[in-house]
Design an enzyme around this catalytic site. Structure first.
Site, mmCIF file in Angstrom:
data_model
loop_
_atom_site.group_PDB
_atom_site.id
_atom_site.type_symbol
_atom_site.label_atom_id
_atom_site.label_comp_id
_atom_site.label_asym_id
_atom_site.label_seq_id
_atom_site.Cartn_x
_atom_site.Cartn_y
_atom_site.Cartn_z
ATOM 1 N N ASN A 109 -26.555 -84.712 -52.919
ATOM 2 C CA ASN A 109 -26.206 -85.289 -51.612
ATOM 3 C C ASN A 109 -27.325 -86.220 -51.179
ATOM 4 O OD1 ASN A 109 -28.228 -83.742 -49.972
ATOM 5 N ND2 ASN A 109 -27.070 -82.047 -50.856
ATOM 6 N N LYS A 134 -24.089 -85.285 -73.270
ATOM 7 C CA LYS A 134 -23.502 -86.196 -72.281
ATOM 8 C C LYS A 134 -21.979 -86.246 -72.474
ATOM 9 C CE LYS A 134 -23.476 -90.964 -70.868
ATOM 10 N NZ LYS A 134 -23.524 -92.299 -71.416
ATOM 11 N N PHE A 160 -30.231 -74.944 -40.327
ATOM 12 C CA PHE A 160 -29.693 -76.201 -39.799
ATOM 13 C C PHE A 160 -28.187 -76.175 -39.989
ATOM 14 C CE2 PHE A 160 -32.675 -79.675 -38.705
ATOM 15 C CZ PHE A 160 -33.848 -78.948 -38.770
HETATM 16 O O1 PMT Z 1 -33.361 -84.760 -45.570
HETATM 17 P P1 PMT Z 1 -33.002 -85.769 -44.503
HETATM 18 O O2 PMT Z 1 -32.478 -87.065 -45.093
HETATM 19 O O3 PMT Z 1 -34.128 -85.985 -43.536
HETATM 20 O O4 PMT Z 1 -31.771 -85.190 -43.652
HETATM 21 C C1 PMT Z 1 -31.957 -84.027 -42.891
HETATM 22 C C2 PMT Z 1 -30.743 -83.091 -42.975
HETATM 23 C C3 PMT Z 1 -29.529 -83.774 -42.341
HETATM 24 C C4 PMT Z 1 -30.429 -82.743 -44.436
HETATM 25 C C5 PMT Z 1 -31.152 -81.783 -42.201
HETATM 26 O O5 PMT Z 1 -31.423 -82.129 -40.875
HETATM 27 C C6 PMT Z 1 -30.029 -80.751 -42.262
HETATM 28 O O6 PMT Z 1 -29.095 -80.748 -41.479
HETATM 29 N N1 PMT Z 1 -30.142 -79.807 -43.231
HETATM 30 C C7 PMT Z 1 -29.145 -78.801 -43.540
HETATM 31 C C8 PMT Z 1 -28.093 -79.423 -44.421
HETATM 32 C C9 PMT Z 1 -27.010 -78.431 -44.812
HETATM 33 O O7 PMT Z 1 -26.904 -78.095 -45.962
HETATM 34 O O8 PMT Z 1 -26.319 -77.969 -43.825
HETATM 35 P P2 PMT Z 1 -25.117 -76.889 -43.940
HETATM 36 O O9 PMT Z 1 -24.470 -76.917 -42.617
HETATM 37 O O10 PMT Z 1 -24.292 -77.167 -45.145
HETATM 38 O O11 PMT Z 1 -25.872 -75.530 -44.203
HETATM 39 C C10 PMT Z 1 -26.194 -74.624 -43.141
HETATM 40 C C11 PMT Z 1 -27.513 -73.949 -43.421
HETATM 41 O O12 PMT Z 1 -27.399 -73.138 -44.592
HETATM 42 C C12 PMT Z 1 -28.669 -74.882 -43.696
HETATM 43 O O13 PMT Z 1 -29.815 -74.348 -43.080
HETATM 44 C C13 PMT Z 1 -28.815 -74.870 -45.211
HETATM 45 O O14 PMT Z 1 -30.174 -75.093 -45.604
HETATM 46 C C14 PMT Z 1 -28.380 -73.450 -45.549
HETATM 47 N N2 PMT Z 1 -27.768 -73.278 -46.872
HETATM 48 C C15 PMT Z 1 -26.607 -73.909 -47.183
HETATM 49 C C16 PMT Z 1 -26.015 -73.661 -48.406
HETATM 50 C C17 PMT Z 1 -26.643 -72.776 -49.304
HETATM 51 N N3 PMT Z 1 -26.118 -72.524 -50.496
HETATM 52 N N4 PMT Z 1 -27.786 -72.179 -48.972
HETATM 53 C C18 PMT Z 1 -28.366 -72.420 -47.784
HETATM 54 O O15 PMT Z 1 -29.434 -71.858 -47.477
#
Ligand code: PMT
Length: 398
Positions: A210, A289, A323
């Site tokens: 991503n 590949k 987040f």
């Molecule tokens: O890196 P930048 O370009 O500065 O952008 C910042 C950001 C937009 C990436 C950051 O601010 C952000 O929002 N990060 C979380 C991105 C994300 O994966 O969000 P989510 O809503 O899909 O996940 C929710 C939470 O679960 C997040 O804290 C994520 O880290 C966590 N997660 C998600 C999936 C997974 N398998 N394991 C996790 O721990």
């Protein structure tokens, strides 16, 4: 620690003889890693030219509140928002008096009123003017408003007098300015942070990933370190320079990130899950590949571990901050993540826009915890990181 690295510093120059030192100050601020924009009053230009300040700061000088060209490039409100700190050096007795009066008659005083960034003044004036009770009353008013006053120093003055009123030397100002960012709010706390994207291999040369740049996570790691925490930063593949004064661990896939987090988490008090972790990985990764043969190609995906939920499920868990990156129903989705992943706090940010979220320099967020919500409007990721760290530090104390 390079506390001024990438900090946005507005250097205000007012009309005193010490303005000749402002050029050296701008040069030293840049050497310390800061981005510098100079704002000069009309009287400052009697002492030093805007051309000199432009050359040493590397940016056009701002000197007019009503300059259409300057407003088109970076308007004064935008400039006020851009600043991580405003340093006025030299700050004359007249400027200090205008500031204390809340005047906004020129660009510099207007910026000082319009910014939410800390204001730092380095007074410079004749010793009798400094000692004058009117000036001293004004300086007391600055202290009461938590405006930092650095100096003045004592010694020989340009007018031949000896006494207090000399502007501090440029290097001392740079050193003292960097201390503004050392809040000590997280002293003694161990903070674990994930940042950036993960990459899930399809074959030896292709992957699913991503657009996370790591900027938000790295900014939080630096803000936590500035606040005195021991920081461990676990990062997916990004193009950012590694921050100093913290342990940095590089990973590629979600499984690697999960393993690295689980190894470090026992020792930490706060976990910030900023990484954009891939929810799925390929069930089988091709060893060679994949050749272009068929019109369609199907990839079978399986779930990756949810790292933040795994941490929140630990019996001895740290304060867990996740987040939520959402393109729609930001708050409702963020609240669901707070509950379902058993987080202590969730930071909701809108993604899918150019100015904020993934791979932008700015971000905006709504923080949700317990029954509370706090909105942070668009600002630089560095500034937002410092605000978020301050909020998290307050919550931990409670
Ligand atoms: O890196 P930048 O370009 O500065 O952008 C910042 C950001 C937009 C990436 C950051 O601010 C952000 O929002 N990060 C979380 C991105 C994300 O994966 O969000 P989510 O809503 O899909 O996940 C929710 C939470 O679960 C997040 O804290 C994520 O880290 C966590 N997660 C998600 C999936 C997974 N398998 N394991 C996790 O721990």
């Amino acid at each position: 620690m390079q506390r001024l690295k990438n900090k946005h510093v507005i250097l205000g120059v007012t009309g005193g003889i010490a303005a000749y030192k402002s050029a050296d100050l701008a040069r030293r601020l840049r050497k310390a890693g800061a981005q510098v924009r100079v704002v000069m009053t009309a009287k400052a230009k009697e002492f030093i030219t805007p051309l000199t300040m432009q050359a040493v700061s590397g940016n056009p000088v701002h000197d007019d509140l009503f300059d259409l060209k300057a407003e088109a490039a970076m308007g004064h409100i935008e400039l006020a928002r851009w600043a991580d700190v405003i340093l006025v050096a030299p700050a004359t007795a007249g400027f200090i008096a205008r500031l204390v009066n809340g005047e906004a008659g020129d660009l510099l005083t207007t910026l000082c009123l319009a910014t939410t960034a800390p204001l730092v003044l380095a007074p410079a004036m004749n010793q009798a003017m400094w000692k004058n009770t009117l000036t001293q009353d004004n300086v007391q008013a600055l202290h009461a408003k938590k405006i930092a006053v650095l100096g003045p120093g004592e010694g020989d003055q340009a007018c031949g007098d000896v006494g207090p009123g000399r502007m501090l030397e440029p290097q001392e100002l740079v050193d003292r300015l960097s201390e503004i960012f050392a809040t000590g709010r997280l002293t003694g706390q161990r903070v674990l942070i994930t940042a950036g994207p993960t990459r899930e291999a399809i074959d030896p040369v292709r992957y699913i990933s991503n657009a996370s740049s790591g900027k938000m996570g790295y900014a939080l790691a630096m803000a936590a370190a500035e606040a005195g925490a021991d920081v461990v930063l676990i990062s997916g593949p990004v193009d950012l320079e590694k921050p100093t004064h913290m342990k940095c661990i590089d990973v590629v896939s979600a499984e690697e990130m999960h393993a690295a987090v689980m190894k470090e988490v026992d020792a930490c008090d706060v976990f910030l899950s900023v990484a954009a972790v891939a929810d799925y990985r390929c069930k089988t990764v091709a060893t060679q590949k994949i050749a272009k043969k068929e019109a369609e190609l199907t990839l079978m995906l399986e779930r990756n571990p949810d790292i933040v939920a795994s941490v929140a499920a630990l019996s001895k868990k740290p304060f867990v901050v996740g987040f939520a990156a959402e393109t729609e129903n930001l708050i409702a989705h963020a609240k669901a993540k707070l509950k379902n992943k058993k987080l202590d706090m969730v930071i909701a940010n809108q993604v899918g826009q150019k100015e904020v979220g993934f791979d932008s320099d700015d971000n905006a967020a709504t923080v949700i915890w317990q029954t509370q919500e706090k909105i942070y409007p668009r600002m630089s990721k560095q500034k937002l990181a410092r605000e978020l760290i301050a909020l998290i530090a307050d919550q931990i104390k409670k």
